[in-house]
Write a protein that holds these residues in place. Structure first.
Motif, mmCIF file in Angstrom:
data_model
loop_
_atom_site.group_PDB
_atom_site.id
_atom_site.type_symbol
_atom_site.label_atom_id
_atom_site.label_comp_id
_atom_site.label_asym_id
_atom_site.label_seq_id
_atom_site.Cartn_x
_atom_site.Cartn_y
_atom_site.Cartn_z
ATOM 1 N N TRP A 118 0.870 -1.152 0.014
ATOM 2 C CA TRP A 118 -0.087 -0.002 -0.036
ATOM 3 C C TRP A 118 0.820 1.337 0.052
ATOM 4 N N ALA A 119 0.224 2.554 -0.159
ATOM 5 C CA ALA A 119 1.129 3.744 -0.401
ATOM 6 C C ALA A 119 1.943 3.821 0.854
ATOM 7 N N ASP A 120 1.354 3.326 2.204
ATOM 8 C CA ASP A 120 1.993 3.604 3.301
ATOM 9 C C ASP A 120 3.172 2.577 3.641
ATOM 10 N N GLY A 121 3.314 1.711 2.672
ATOM 11 C CA GLY A 121 4.504 0.840 2.710
ATOM 12 C C GLY A 121 3.998 -0.445 3.395
ATOM 13 N N PRO B 180 -14.727 4.213 -3.693
ATOM 14 C CA PRO B 180 -13.355 4.606 -3.640
ATOM 15 C C PRO B 180 -12.622 3.648 -2.969
ATOM 16 N N MET B 181 -11.274 3.232 -3.643
ATOM 17 C CA MET B 181 -10.441 2.023 -3.211
ATOM 18 C C MET B 181 -9.100 2.355 -3.522
ATOM 19 N N GLU B 182 -8.314 1.909 -2.501
ATOM 20 C CA GLU B 182 -6.840 2.116 -2.702
ATOM 21 C C GLU B 182 -6.263 1.342 -3.958
ATOM 22 N N VAL B 183 -5.176 1.498 -4.575
ATOM 23 C CA VAL B 183 -4.515 0.839 -5.394
ATOM 24 C C VAL B 183 -3.339 0.189 -4.729
ATOM 25 N N ALA B 184 -3.292 -0.897 -4.679
ATOM 26 C CA ALA B 184 -2.021 -1.726 -4.375
ATOM 27 C C ALA B 184 -0.853 -1.710 -5.381
ATOM 28 N N ILE B 185 0.430 -1.231 -5.172
ATOM 29 C CA ILE B 185 1.425 -1.110 -6.216
ATOM 30 C C ILE B 185 2.353 -2.257 -5.782
#
Length: 277
Positions: free
Chosen positions: A31-34, A272-277
């Motif tokens: 996630w964006a927060d690591g 709305p949903m986060e994108v996993a990178i």
């Protein structure tokens, strides 16, 4: 009521109720927060559409023009240079864009790669259309995006990695192979895109539409997507819309975004949903 919404609801419920966690493994995605982006997965899932209606979700808004832009970038532009996306304000590949302005040798690069054939140097897309027109009974109408020699130069390994086309009783059937499918964010795009691609190929090659099948090896839901998805699938689906494709287009490479209109697309709000990178 949209049939895809029903298929999608069943798939999401199956994954949430019966899926296998990967929390015992070191996962690549974050996630964006690591923090690790864990998933629940179903192994080897097939979903099939009769194509009597447009397979697009109505329980949330799907950015259908963005989906078609990505499809045109891959299959018509046949490049990994993101300038086409930037010109059309499409941002979905920003996280994977390299300093050279490309996503490496992925997707469109593989589709545009020259291949020598008896009819001259061509590419996978032109060759597919040529073979459908000249050898329809063949079971070799395959496009592959998985080139083992180029994987190390791709920003992201292909998720939808191959497709096969079959002509039966003058109908064009499409089978799409997916190695990994983010059911919350990726799949709604993929299903609509490949339906559109099937319409495009059928139109320029003169076939009726057959079935559309997805064979998904790892169908998964990310941990942070579970609650939003549960909210989404509780919504009442609407009737599926219609897709207008410009009937004047007979040359595949002439398709542009202006040749598509989604008519009577009634949908619920975006989820709305986060994108996993």
């Amino acid at each position: 009521m949209s049939k895809y919404d029903i298929i999608y609801k069943d798939l999401v419920e199956d994954i949430i109720e019966n899926g296998i966690w990967d929390k015992d493994q070191l996962v690549r995605t974050k996630w964006a927060d690591g923090s690790p982006a864990y998933t629940k997965s179903i192994i080897s899932k097939q979903i099939k559409f009769d194509n009597h209606e447009v397979p697009i979700l109505t329980t949330k808004r799907v950015a259908w023009k963005t989906a078609i832009h990505e499809l045109l970038w891959f299959y018509v532009k046949r490049t990994s240079d993101v300038s086409y996306l930037q010109e059309n304000n499409v941002k979905i590949w920003e996280e994977w864009t390299r300093t050279d302005g490309t996503i490496g040798k992925a997707y469109g690069y593989q589709l545009g790669k020259p291949i020598p054939k008896p009819q001259g140097v061509t590419n996978q897309v032109d060759n597919l259309i040529y073979e459908l027109n000249n050898n329809p009974a063949s079971r070799r109408h395959v496009i592959s995006l998985w080139n083992i020699d180029d994987l190390h130069e791709m920003s992201l390994y292909p998720c939808v990695w191959h497709n096969q086309w079959l002509v039966k009783e003058s109908k064009l059937h499409l089978i799409v192979g997916v190695r990994s499918n983010d059911v919350a964010l990726g799949q709604p795009f993929n299903v609509f895109q490949y339906y559109v691609l099937q319409r495009m190929i059928a139109q320029v090659s003169g076939y009726e539409m057959g079935t559309l099948t997805f064979n998904i090896n790892d169908a998964h839901v990310y941990e942070r997507h579970i609650e939003p998805l549960q909210e989404q699938i509780r919504r009442e689906p609407y009737k599926a819309p219609e897709l207008w494709v410009n009937p004047e287009i007979k040359n595949f490479d002439e398709f542009t975004i202006d040749d598509f209109k989604l008519i009577n697309y009634k949908h619920h709000d975006k989820v709305p949903m986060e994108v996993a990178i």
